[in-house]
Motif scaffolding. Structure first.
Motif, PDB file in Angstrom:
ATOM      1  N   VAL A 109      22.517  38.852  20.773  1.00 31.27           N
ATOM      2  CA  VAL A 109      23.341  37.778  20.274  1.00 31.27           C
ATOM      3  C   VAL A 109      23.162  37.532  18.961  1.00 31.27           C
ATOM      4  CG1 VAL A 109      23.470  36.818  22.491  1.00 31.27           C
ATOM      5  CG2 VAL A 109      21.684  35.926  21.037  1.00 31.27           C
ATOM      6  N   GLY A 110      22.360  38.630  18.178  1.00 34.94           N
ATOM      7  CA  GLY A 110      22.325  38.360  16.501  1.00 34.94           C
ATOM      8  C   GLY A 110      21.132  37.392  16.205  1.00 34.94           C
ATOM      9  N   THR A 111      20.206  36.788  16.924  1.00 35.42           N
ATOM     10  CA  THR A 111      19.351  35.868  16.668  1.00 35.42           C
ATOM     11  C   THR A 111      17.855  36.140  16.795  1.00 35.42           C
ATOM     12  OG1 THR A 111      20.696  34.140  17.267  1.00 35.42           O
ATOM     13  CG2 THR A 111      18.645  33.303  16.914  1.00 35.42           C
ATOM     14  N   PRO A 140      28.503  45.141  19.792  1.00 34.28           N
ATOM     15  CA  PRO A 140      28.704  44.545  18.530  1.00 34.28           C
ATOM     16  C   PRO A 140      27.644  43.225  18.385  1.00 34.28           C
ATOM     17  CG  PRO A 140      30.752  44.772  20.040  1.00 34.28           C
ATOM     18  CD  PRO A 140      29.587  45.203  20.725  1.00 34.28           C
ATOM     19  N   ASN A 141      27.376  42.900  17.370  1.00 36.88           N
ATOM     20  CA  ASN A 141      26.685  41.507  16.956  1.00 36.88           C
ATOM     21  C   ASN A 141      27.693  40.652  17.134  1.00 36.88           C
ATOM     22  OD1 ASN A 141      25.485  39.156  15.894  1.00 36.88           O
ATOM     23  ND2 ASN A 141      24.084  40.485  14.636  1.00 36.88           N
ATOM     24  N   PRO A 142      27.775  39.623  18.192  1.00 39.47           N
ATOM     25  CA  PRO A 142      28.868  38.740  18.635  1.00 39.47           C
ATOM     26  C   PRO A 142      28.841  37.721  17.309  1.00 39.47           C
ATOM     27  CG  PRO A 142      26.940  38.195  19.604  1.00 39.47           C
ATOM     28  CD  PRO A 142      26.650  39.453  19.156  1.00 39.47           C
ATOM     29  N   ILE A 143      27.923  37.387  16.412  1.00 46.97           N
ATOM     30  CA  ILE A 143      28.208  36.661  15.512  1.00 46.97           C
ATOM     31  C   ILE A 143      28.307  37.276  13.932  1.00 46.97           C
ATOM     32  CG2 ILE A 143      26.839  34.631  16.871  1.00 46.97           C
ATOM     33  CD1 ILE A 143      24.499  35.138  15.290  1.00 46.97           C
ATOM     34  N   GLY A 144      28.805  38.443  14.177  1.00 51.07           N
ATOM     35  CA  GLY A 144      28.936  39.083  13.074  1.00 51.07           C
ATOM     36  C   GLY A 144      28.058  39.916  12.160  1.00 51.07           C
ATOM     37  N   GLY A 145      28.304  41.041  11.301  1.00 51.53           N
ATOM     38  CA  GLY A 145      27.232  41.644  10.871  1.00 51.53           C
ATOM     39  C   GLY A 145      26.824  41.529   9.256  1.00 51.53           C
ATOM     40  N   ILE A 146      27.482  40.305   8.854  1.00 51.97           N
ATOM     41  CA  ILE A 146      27.538  40.048   7.220  1.00 51.97           C
ATOM     42  C   ILE A 146      26.490  39.016   6.922  1.00 51.97           C
ATOM     43  CG2 ILE A 146      28.740  39.327   5.370  1.00 51.97           C
ATOM     44  CD1 ILE A 146      30.985  40.845   6.221  1.00 51.97           C
ATOM     45  N   LYS A 147      26.807  37.856   7.622  1.00 50.66           N
ATOM     46  CA  LYS A 147      26.138  36.697   7.328  1.00 50.66           C
ATOM     47  C   LYS A 147      24.423  36.710   7.826  1.00 50.66           C
ATOM     48  CE  LYS A 147      27.983  32.614   6.991  1.00 50.66           C
ATOM     49  NZ  LYS A 147      28.852  31.451   6.933  1.00 50.66           N
ATOM     50  N   VAL A 148      23.901  36.380   6.952  1.00 49.97           N
ATOM     51  CA  VAL A 148      22.190  36.442   7.428  1.00 49.97           C
ATOM     52  C   VAL A 148      21.780  34.713   7.116  1.00 49.97           C
ATOM     53  CG1 VAL A 148      19.671  37.132   6.717  1.00 49.97           C
ATOM     54  CG2 VAL A 148      21.841  38.631   6.886  1.00 49.97           C
ATOM     55  N   GLU A 149      20.846  34.421   7.870  1.00 51.56           N
ATOM     56  CA  GLU A 149      20.431  32.969   7.834  1.00 51.56           C
ATOM     57  C   GLU A 149      18.887  32.759   8.043  1.00 51.56           C
ATOM     58  OE1 GLU A 149      22.862  29.772   8.876  1.00 51.56           O
ATOM     59  OE2 GLU A 149      24.335  31.195   9.846  1.00 51.56           O
ATOM     60  N   GLY A 150      18.465  31.885   7.570  1.00 50.00           N
ATOM     61  CA  GLY A 150      16.996  31.311   8.166  1.00 50.00           C
ATOM     62  C   GLY A 150      15.831  31.895   7.390  1.00 50.00           C
ATOM     63  N   ASN A 151      14.710  31.482   7.670  1.00 45.81           N
ATOM     64  CA  ASN A 151      13.505  31.948   6.887  1.00 45.81           C
ATOM     65  C   ASN A 151      13.267  33.181   7.665  1.00 45.81           C
ATOM     66  OD1 ASN A 151      12.896  29.787   9.195  1.00 45.81           O
ATOM     67  ND2 ASN A 151      10.919  30.777   8.954  1.00 45.81           N
ATOM     68  N   MET A 152      12.213  33.948   6.822  1.00 45.91           N
ATOM     69  CA  MET A 152      11.710  35.133   7.460  1.00 45.91           C
ATOM     70  C   MET A 152      10.615  34.650   8.429  1.00 45.91           C
ATOM     71  SD  MET A 152      13.372  37.852   6.471  1.00 45.91           S
ATOM     72  CE  MET A 152      12.218  39.103   6.457  1.00 45.91           C
ATOM     73  N   LEU A 153      10.489  35.717   9.461  1.00 43.78           N
ATOM     74  CA  LEU A 153       8.971  35.179  10.198  1.00 43.78           C
ATOM     75  C   LEU A 153       7.899  35.407   9.441  1.00 43.78           C
ATOM     76  CD1 LEU A 153       7.999  35.048  13.337  1.00 43.78           C
ATOM     77  CD2 LEU A 153       7.959  37.784  13.426  1.00 43.78           C
ATOM     78  N   ASP A 154       6.987  34.588   9.429  1.00 43.37           N
ATOM     79  CA  ASP A 154       5.485  34.907   9.077  1.00 43.37           C
ATOM     80  C   ASP A 154       4.661  35.626  10.206  1.00 43.37           C
ATOM     81  OD1 ASP A 154       2.934  34.648   8.618  1.00 43.37           O
ATOM     82  OD2 ASP A 154       2.823  32.807   7.646  1.00 43.37           O
ATOM     83  N   LEU A 155       4.324  36.707  10.075  1.00 43.73           N
ATOM     84  CA  LEU A 155       3.515  37.495  11.129  1.00 43.73           C
ATOM     85  C   LEU A 155       2.365  36.840  11.636  1.00 43.73           C
ATOM     86  CD1 LEU A 155       3.983  41.200   9.840  1.00 43.73           C
ATOM     87  CD2 LEU A 155       5.359  40.001  11.574  1.00 43.73           C
ATOM     88  N   SER A 156       1.849  35.474  11.179  1.00 41.99           N
ATOM     89  CA  SER A 156       0.992  34.977  11.639  1.00 41.99           C
ATOM     90  C   SER A 156       1.419  34.212  12.916  1.00 41.99           C
ATOM     91  CB  SER A 156       0.279  33.766  10.579  1.00 41.99           C
ATOM     92  OG  SER A 156      -0.226  34.600   9.536  1.00 41.99           O
ATOM     93  N   MET A 168      16.275  34.153  11.137  1.00 39.54           N
ATOM     94  CA  MET A 168      16.870  33.799  12.177  1.00 39.54           C
ATOM     95  C   MET A 168      18.185  34.526  12.766  1.00 39.54           C
ATOM     96  SD  MET A 168      15.972  32.072  15.085  1.00 39.54           S
ATOM     97  CE  MET A 168      15.305  30.395  15.034  1.00 39.54           C
ATOM     98  N   ARG A 169      18.864  34.369  11.743  1.00 38.16           N
ATOM     99  CA  ARG A 169      20.211  35.412  12.173  1.00 38.16           C
ATOM    100  C   ARG A 169      20.116  36.595  11.283  1.00 38.16           C
ATOM    101  NH1 ARG A 169      26.399  32.733  10.766  1.00 38.16           N
ATOM    102  NH2 ARG A 169      27.494  34.443  11.585  1.00 38.16           N
TER     103      ARG A 169
END
Length: 390
Positions: A109-111, A140-156, A168-169
């Motif tokens: 679901v793209g998240t 398919p990615n149901p929420i599209g393959g262009i928009k990227v959103e949210g902070n990056m995961l800190d591996l901690s 996140m997206r």
């Protein structure tokens, strides 16, 4: 119309030698709603030896985190089904024994916090260790393959709802996630991705003309996949995310919330922050299970009016900030355990950092939130550009 990898397999077959395993779930269907097990069995016959299922089980009948599925024998197909959300989330050598290839056919679901992509990367790791080829049947990615959103995961804050450095997206198909894993996350298995035909990055699920079968119990329609990006974070709070209703993850609420009184304030904040493409509709509902079961919750349903303009991650974070300060002592952060993590707060696991929670608590600004979102994003977008298929 989009032609999925399963349709390609059904039409053209696949020249594979040896035995096959198939990682699938309820949404692994063709355009006529025929399940992929039937398709794979029609192509490979008795060489299909084993089935694997992700979180929520083979039938999408099992609820949310740490509700495990057992292994079982599927009587109709006369095949063993190994649950990868059980005592293990990584396939064991015994599970893979006798297999030459594993086909992976999951509707993501793209998240970032949706666990199917981590079931894929665990499968890739196990197959690399046991000399088994991984073949992704892309969807398919149901929420599209262009928009990227949210902070990056800190591996901690790594967990089963965040194994890898992703926002996140993430804006990738599940096949592209697998390519990212091989190129940038050090999972060097033998990998083939069978691409879709007719899908482009601008497409949302409604544009594909493909059938939607719920990939998990609380995502009954593709529209929910959009709100999920922002509402899933309420799993880390005592705010109901609508589980126990027919509009889970589109609806949020709490028994003490003055939803009508708060609405004008929220609308003003969203307008000032240029957050648009949605409407908050005040609702009251009684969850039948989970948070506040049997009590009247007051809150909002998130109605998406413009899928291009809607930025669900930022909307979800702003809602969380406003609910935190509106409800005061009635608002609580959920305590561990969550997704097998015993120490870290669930909200920090979901956000992939503690910085967003601290932003909520100090009533931070939209500008500060955008700075958190941009940290590490340019590197991610560069990595992503290197593996995009479409």
């Amino acid at each position: 119309m989009v032609i999925t990898e399963l349709e390609t397999l059904k039409k053209n077959g696949l020249d594979l030698k040896g035995n096959i395993g198939y990682l699938c779930h309820a949404a692994s269907v063709d355009t006529n709603y025929v399940h992929g097990i039937d398709v794979v069995k029609s192509v490979f016959g008795s060489r299909l030896k084993k089935l694997f299922s992700p979180q929520h089980g083979l039938f999408a009948d099992v609820q949310d985190n740490m509700v495990e599925s057992g292994h079982f024998h599927h009587e109709h197909y006369d095949l063993p089904v190994y649950s990868l959300y059980s005592e293990t989330r990584k396939p064991t050598a015994e599970m893979l024994q006798g297999l030459d290839h594993v086909l992976i056919d999951l509707q993501d679901v793209g998240t970032r916090v949706y666990t199917y992509i981590y079931t894929v990367t665990y499968m890739m790791e196990a197959c690399a260790e046991n000399g088994v080829e991984v073949i992704i049947l892309d969807r398919p990615n149901p929420i599209g393959g262009i928009k990227v959103e949210g902070n990056m995961l800190d591996l901690s804050y790594q967990s089963f709802v965040g194994r890898h450095e992703l926002p996140m997206r993430h804006g990738m198909t599940i096949g592209e996630v697998a390519l990212m894993a091989k190129k940038h996350w050090g999972i060097d298995c033998e990998l083939t991705v069978i691409e879709m035909q007719g899908w482009n990055r601008e497409m949302f699920f409604g544009d594909t003309q493909l059938p939607w079968v719920l990939p998990s119990p609380n995502l009954p329609n593709p529209e929910t996949a959009f709100s999920f990006v922002g509402t899933v974070l309420f799993e880390g709070t005592n705010i109901s995310e609508g589980r126990g209703t027919t509009k889970s993850l589109e609806t949020v609420g709490h028994p003490a919330m003055a939803n009508y009184k708060l609405l004008e304030h929220l609308n003003n904040i969203f307008a000032a922050s240029d957050l648009k493409g949605f409407v908050l509709r005040p609702v009251s509902y009684i969850p039948t299970f989970q948070k506040h079961a049997g009590k009247v919750c007051h809150g909002y349903q998130v109605h998406v009016t413009d899928f291009e303009a809607f930025t669900p991650w930022a909307v979800g974070q702003v809602l969380c900030r406003e609910f935190y300060h509106h409800l005061d002592h009635d608002f609580q952060w959920k305590q561990p355990p969550y997704e097998y993590e015993e120490k870290l707060l669930p909200i920090d696991i979901l956000n992939g950092t503690d910085q967003v929670r601290k932003w909520v608590e100090r009533n931070g600004s939209i500008e500060e939130l955008k700075k958190l979102e941009n940290l590490g994003m340019s590197d991610y977008l560069h990595w992503r550009d290197e593996i995009l298929l479409y």
